[in-house]
Design an enzyme around this catalytic site. Structure first.
Site, PDB file in Angstrom:
ATOM      1  N   SER A 166     -84.323 -29.639  26.913  1.00 49.89           N
ATOM      2  CA  SER A 166     -83.691 -28.076  26.325  1.00 49.89           C
ATOM      3  C   SER A 166     -84.727 -27.914  26.289  1.00 49.89           C
ATOM      4  O   SER A 166     -86.495 -28.515  25.552  1.00 49.89           O
ATOM      5  CB  SER A 166     -83.276 -28.944  25.196  1.00 49.89           C
TER       6      SER A 166
ATOM      7  N   HIS B 120     -81.047 -26.905  29.850  1.00 50.48           N
ATOM      8  CA  HIS B 120     -79.931 -26.829  28.951  1.00 50.48           C
ATOM      9  C   HIS B 120     -80.911 -25.623  27.782  1.00 50.48           C
ATOM     10  O   HIS B 120     -81.846 -25.719  27.378  1.00 50.48           O
ATOM     11  CB  HIS B 120     -80.175 -28.266  27.911  1.00 50.48           C
TER      12      HIS B 120
ATOM     13  N   ASP C  57     -80.679 -23.318  24.260  1.00 48.56           N
ATOM     14  CA  ASP C  57     -80.391 -23.093  22.986  1.00 48.56           C
ATOM     15  C   ASP C  57     -80.147 -21.947  21.876  1.00 48.56           C
ATOM     16  O   ASP C  57     -80.940 -21.212  22.449  1.00 48.56           O
ATOM     17  CB  ASP C  57     -81.298 -24.309  22.016  1.00 48.56           C
TER      18      ASP C  57
ATOM     19  N   MET D  58     -79.274 -19.411  19.486  1.00 56.23           N
ATOM     20  CA  MET D  58     -78.911 -20.096  17.933  1.00 56.23           C
ATOM     21  C   MET D  58     -78.938 -18.044  17.486  1.00 56.23           C
ATOM     22  O   MET D  58     -80.021 -17.624  17.171  1.00 56.23           O
ATOM     23  CB  MET D  58     -80.005 -20.491  17.065  1.00 56.23           C
TER      24      MET D  58
ATOM     25  N   HIS E 253     -75.423 -23.652  25.331  1.00 56.89           N
ATOM     26  CA  HIS E 253     -74.738 -24.405  23.936  1.00 56.89           C
ATOM     27  C   HIS E 253     -75.234 -22.928  22.659  1.00 56.89           C
ATOM     28  O   HIS E 253     -76.460 -22.889  21.839  1.00 56.89           O
ATOM     29  CB  HIS E 253     -75.859 -25.238  23.571  1.00 56.89           C
TER      30      HIS E 253
ATOM     31  N   MET F  68     -74.952 -21.869  20.051  1.00 61.22           N
ATOM     32  CA  MET F  68     -74.802 -21.754  18.151  1.00 61.22           C
ATOM     33  C   MET F  68     -74.821 -20.464  17.457  1.00 61.22           C
ATOM     34  O   MET F  68     -75.449 -20.308  16.966  1.00 61.22           O
ATOM     35  CB  MET F  68     -75.511 -22.856  17.973  1.00 61.22           C
TER      36      MET F  68
ATOM     37  N   MET G 267     -73.105 -33.461  19.010  1.00 63.45           N
ATOM     38  CA  MET G 267     -74.316 -32.902  18.405  1.00 63.45           C
ATOM     39  C   MET G 267     -74.881 -35.068  18.003  1.00 63.45           C
ATOM     40  O   MET G 267     -73.577 -34.960  16.882  1.00 63.45           O
ATOM     41  CB  MET G 267     -74.419 -32.076  17.387  1.00 63.45           C
TER      42      MET G 267
ATOM     43  N   ASP H  76     -76.762 -34.453  22.617  1.00 63.62           N
ATOM     44  CA  ASP H  76     -77.644 -33.605  22.310  1.00 63.62           C
ATOM     45  C   ASP H  76     -78.395 -33.909  21.343  1.00 63.62           C
ATOM     46  O   ASP H  76     -77.554 -33.641  20.263  1.00 63.62           O
ATOM     47  CB  ASP H  76     -76.494 -32.155  22.451  1.00 63.62           C
TER      48      ASP H  76
HETATM   49  C1  DX5 Z   1     -80.278 -28.962  18.846  1.00 64.34           C
HETATM   50  C2  DX5 Z   1     -80.146 -28.279  20.261  1.00 64.34           C
HETATM   51  C3  DX5 Z   1     -81.021 -29.455  20.761  1.00 64.34           C
HETATM   52  C4  DX5 Z   1     -82.585 -29.446  20.725  1.00 64.34           C
HETATM   53  C5  DX5 Z   1     -82.443 -30.593  21.193  1.00 64.34           C
HETATM   54  O1  DX5 Z   1     -79.799 -27.208  17.414  1.00 64.34           O
HETATM   55  O2  DX5 Z   1     -78.934 -28.002  20.835  1.00 64.34           O
HETATM   56  O3  DX5 Z   1     -80.613 -28.825  21.768  1.00 64.34           O
HETATM   57  O4  DX5 Z   1     -83.455 -29.039  21.432  1.00 64.34           O
HETATM   58  O5  DX5 Z   1     -84.130 -30.882  20.518  1.00 64.34           O
HETATM   59  P1  DX5 Z   1     -84.576 -32.930  20.434  1.00 64.34           P
HETATM   60  O6  DX5 Z   1     -84.478 -33.557  21.723  1.00 64.34           O
HETATM   61  O7  DX5 Z   1     -86.047 -32.911  20.225  1.00 64.34           O
HETATM   62  O8  DX5 Z   1     -83.662 -33.363  19.623  1.00 64.34           O
HETATM   63 ZN    ZN Z   2     -78.399 -27.953  22.366  1.00 63.19          ZN
END
Ligand code: DX5
Ligand code: ZN
Length: 215
Positions: free
Chosen positions: A7, A32, A34, A36, A65, A67, A136, A174
């Site tokens: 990620s 990956h 993320d 948000m 991903h 969110m 998750m 994840d």
């Molecule tokens: C959290 C993300 C993850 C996050 C994982 O909302 O979806 O992908 O970056 O990070 P670690 O591996 O540090 O938990």
């Molecule tokens: Zn993620």
């Protein structure tokens, strides 16, 4: 052998090109990414513009991903930016089936992401239409949190649901994955491991990826 999806949220944004070069040379399978929106989750990260930069720097699979609320409004933008896989949260989608059809019709693989409190049984009537479930194992919004152990039960239940119907659906986990817990996550039935802090906060990220890959 699991698919390893570092990620980029945990990477050094001031040295993104170096981070991408490192990943490109490493045994990482997917990037990956993320996204948000500060509404679905209490944090804001980045959007399609950065996905487009990642797309230009790698030939690896860009696993996006989302969110965010109302992901259907942005699916096309992420396709244009270069996403290969687009995952939307079940909790954000009252018309999930429509969102999945849209993602597939745009030519991307479709994933459904599931928060820690959401039962995997809710996937029963959508699992035949998707390519991936993104379970998750922390509450979404931040990297660096601890793995929630109940996820292991959810992985096993989901594996059974998929295998029972001989479906070709990947299980991606994840949040909070480390070199110490990766084996039990794979043994429970996971196909894809996302790892942020465990990779980017380690002294030698490429070596950490190689060790995760070898588990
Ligand atoms: C959290 C993300 C993850 C996050 C994982 O909302 O979806 O992908 O970056 O990070 P670690 O591996 O540090 O938990
Ligand atoms: Zn993620």
């Amino acid at each position: 052998m699991a698919i390893i999806a570092p990620s980029l949220l945990a990477s050094n944004f001031l040295q993104l090109q170096d981070e991408c070069n490192m990943l490109n040379k490493s045994r990482a399978d997917w990037f990956h990414l993320d996204v948000m929106d500060g509404r679905f989750v209490p944090n804001i990260s980045f959007g399609p513009m950065l996905v487009e930069f990642f797309r230009k720097t790698t030939t690896k699979i860009c696993d996006v991903h989302l969110m965010i609320e109302e992901p259907g409004r942005y699916a096309e933008l992420f396709k244009t930016a270069g996403a290969d896989i687009l995952s939307v949260h079940i909790e954000a989608c009252p018309h999930l089936h429509r969102n999945i059809q849209q993602i597939k019709s745009l030519g991307m693989k479709a994933g459904v992401a599931v928060n820690p409190h959401t039962p995997v049984a809710l996937l029963k009537d959508i699992i035949g239409d998707i390519d991936l479930v993104l379970l998750m194992s922390v509450n979404p919004g931040f990297g660096g949190q601890s793995f929630i152990p109940n996820t292991l039960h959810k992985i096993k239940a989901l594996r059974a649901m998929i295998d029972e119907r001989s479906l070709d659906v990947k299980i991606e986990i994840d949040g909070g994955i480390t070199e110490d817990n990766a084996k039990q996550i794979i043994d429970a039935g996971a196909d894809v491991l996302v790892a942020g802090s465990a990779v980017f906060q380690s002294p030698d990220p490429a070596a950490t990826i190689a060790r995760l890959k070898a588990i």
